[in-house]
Scaffold this motif. Structure first.
Motif, mmCIF file in Angstrom:
data_model
loop_
_atom_site.group_PDB
_atom_site.id
_atom_site.type_symbol
_atom_site.label_atom_id
_atom_site.label_comp_id
_atom_site.label_asym_id
_atom_site.label_seq_id
_atom_site.Cartn_x
_atom_site.Cartn_y
_atom_site.Cartn_z
ATOM 1 N N ARG A 166 -2.687 9.423 -1.445
ATOM 2 C CA ARG A 166 -2.662 10.586 -1.265
ATOM 3 C C ARG A 166 -1.255 9.665 0.039
ATOM 4 O O ARG A 166 -0.389 10.942 -0.584
ATOM 5 C CB ARG A 166 -3.721 11.460 -0.751
ATOM 6 N N TRP A 167 -1.630 9.106 0.376
ATOM 7 C CA TRP A 167 -0.869 8.784 1.937
ATOM 8 C C TRP A 167 0.751 8.549 0.706
ATOM 9 O O TRP A 167 1.360 8.802 1.016
ATOM 10 C CB TRP A 167 -1.128 7.028 2.153
ATOM 11 N N SER A 168 0.324 7.121 -0.095
ATOM 12 C CA SER A 168 1.351 6.089 -1.180
ATOM 13 C C SER A 168 1.927 7.738 -1.965
ATOM 14 O O SER A 168 3.112 7.105 -2.617
ATOM 15 C CB SER A 168 1.099 4.972 -1.934
ATOM 16 N N ALA A 169 1.554 8.360 -2.699
ATOM 17 C CA ALA A 169 2.085 9.801 -3.030
ATOM 18 C C ALA A 169 3.085 10.728 -2.130
ATOM 19 O O ALA A 169 4.397 10.570 -3.035
ATOM 20 C CB ALA A 169 1.542 10.099 -3.537
ATOM 21 N N PRO A 196 2.652 22.205 3.238
ATOM 22 C CA PRO A 196 1.469 22.685 2.186
ATOM 23 C C PRO A 196 1.857 22.151 0.858
ATOM 24 O O PRO A 196 -0.102 21.450 0.925
ATOM 25 C CB PRO A 196 1.148 24.320 2.504
ATOM 26 N N GLU A 197 2.541 22.520 -0.005
ATOM 27 C CA GLU A 197 1.665 21.427 -1.106
ATOM 28 C C GLU A 197 1.672 20.237 -1.354
ATOM 29 O O GLU A 197 1.431 19.797 -2.218
ATOM 30 C CB GLU A 197 2.999 22.347 -2.377
ATOM 31 N N LEU A 198 2.176 18.904 -0.073
ATOM 32 C CA LEU A 198 2.366 18.071 -0.890
ATOM 33 C C LEU A 198 0.911 17.634 0.139
ATOM 34 O O LEU A 198 0.597 16.215 0.039
ATOM 35 C CB LEU A 198 3.665 17.861 -0.026
ATOM 36 N N THR A 199 0.193 17.853 0.888
ATOM 37 C CA THR A 199 -1.067 17.587 1.458
ATOM 38 C C THR A 199 -2.274 18.508 1.409
ATOM 39 O O THR A 199 -3.234 18.297 1.636
ATOM 40 C CB THR A 199 -0.640 18.307 3.075
ATOM 41 N N GLY A 237 -14.058 3.417 -2.033
ATOM 42 C CA GLY A 237 -13.586 4.273 -2.527
ATOM 43 C C GLY A 237 -12.903 5.302 -1.622
ATOM 44 O O GLY A 237 -12.096 6.381 -2.368
ATOM 45 N N GLU A 238 -13.112 5.299 -0.480
ATOM 46 C CA GLU A 238 -12.469 6.558 0.245
ATOM 47 C C GLU A 238 -11.427 6.054 0.655
ATOM 48 O O GLU A 238 -10.738 6.708 0.878
ATOM 49 C CB GLU A 238 -13.813 7.185 1.458
ATOM 50 N N LEU A 239 -11.361 5.666 1.551
ATOM 51 C CA LEU A 239 -9.720 5.046 2.068
ATOM 52 C C LEU A 239 -9.200 4.762 0.713
ATOM 53 O O LEU A 239 -7.743 4.740 1.004
ATOM 54 C CB LEU A 239 -9.815 2.701 2.182
ATOM 55 N N ASN A 240 -9.612 4.287 -0.695
ATOM 56 C CA ASN A 240 -7.945 4.442 -1.791
ATOM 57 C C ASN A 240 -7.239 5.953 -1.804
ATOM 58 O O ASN A 240 -6.953 5.298 -1.973
ATOM 59 C CB ASN A 240 -8.690 2.987 -2.826
ATOM 60 N N ALA A 248 0.792 -1.336 0.185
ATOM 61 C CA ALA A 248 -0.174 -0.070 0.013
ATOM 62 C C ALA A 248 0.556 1.493 0.038
ATOM 63 O O ALA A 248 0.129 2.557 -0.729
ATOM 64 C CB ALA A 248 -1.405 0.034 0.997
ATOM 65 N N ALA A 249 1.956 1.094 0.717
ATOM 66 C CA ALA A 249 2.887 2.409 0.796
ATOM 67 C C ALA A 249 3.522 2.482 -0.501
ATOM 68 O O ALA A 249 4.451 3.809 -0.821
ATOM 69 C CB ALA A 249 4.409 2.310 1.959
ATOM 70 N N VAL A 250 3.550 1.942 -1.415
ATOM 71 C CA VAL A 250 4.095 1.803 -2.684
ATOM 72 C C VAL A 250 3.106 2.472 -4.182
ATOM 73 O O VAL A 250 3.209 2.414 -4.902
ATOM 74 C CB VAL A 250 5.283 1.123 -3.830
#
Length: 136
Positions: free
Chosen positions: A59-62, A130-133, A51-54, A17-19
Motif C-alpha cells: 500500500r505504501w509503495s503504491a 481518501p481515495e488513495l488510503t 504477510g501483514e508487513l508486505n 521497498a519504496a518502488v
C-alpha cells in the motif's frame, strides 16, 4: 564503519521497498516480525508477520513515496542490534514528513520496527486523499 554499513544497507533496502520490491526487507525480517506505525489513520497500527508487513509495504509503495535515510545509529553486535534511523518521507508535492524508526534485530533477523513521525501530518494528508488510503 559498522553503522555506515548498516546505513548503506538500509538505504538500498528502503529505496527498493519504496518502488515495490521488498525482497531485501523480507530477506532479513523474522517470520514473526512486528511492525508498528504510529497513528490512528489507515496506515497506523501494529502489523504482525511478513504477510501483514508486505501488505503494508504494498500500500505504501503504491503511493510512490520518496524516503531518504538521514542518520543511522547502531548499538550492539550483528546478532543483537538496535538501530535508530532518522528519515524524511515525501509523497508527491503535498506530503512531507520526518521521523525515526527504531529497529530491533536478534539472531540476524529483524524482530521489530517501530515508526515514529508526525501523525498529524499523516492525518491531514489522508484527509486530502481518501481515495488513495483505503485499508488493504
Amino acid at each position: 564503519m559498522y553503522a555506515w554499513l548498516v546505513g548503506r544497507f538500509l538505504r538500498v533496502a528502503y529505496a527498493q521497498a519504496a518502488v515495490g520490491n521488498a525482497r531485501l526487507v523480507n530477506l532479513l525480517a523474522a517470520d514473526d516480525i512486528e511492525f508498528t506505525f504510529a497513528g490512528e489513520g489507515v496506515f497506523g497500527g501494529t502489523y504482525r508477520g511478513k504477510g501483514e508487513l508486505n501488505a503494508w509495504l504494498d500500500r505504501w509503495s503504491a503511493l510512490e513515496p520518496q524516503l531518504v535515510v538521514k542518520d543511522v545509529v547502531v548499538s550492539g553486535p550483528p546478532w543483537a542490534m538496535r538501530i535508530a534511523m532518522r528519515f524524511s518521507d515525501t509523497i508527491g508535492d503535498d506530503y512531507a514528513n520526518e521521523g525515526v524508526e527504531y529497529i530491533v534485530s536478534r539472531g540476524f533477523r529483524v524482530r521489530s520496527i517501530r515508526v515514529f513521525l508526525d501523525t498529524q501530518v499523516v492525518a491531514e494528508w489522508e484527509a486530502r486523499h481518501p481515495e488513495l488510503t483505503v485499508a488493504g
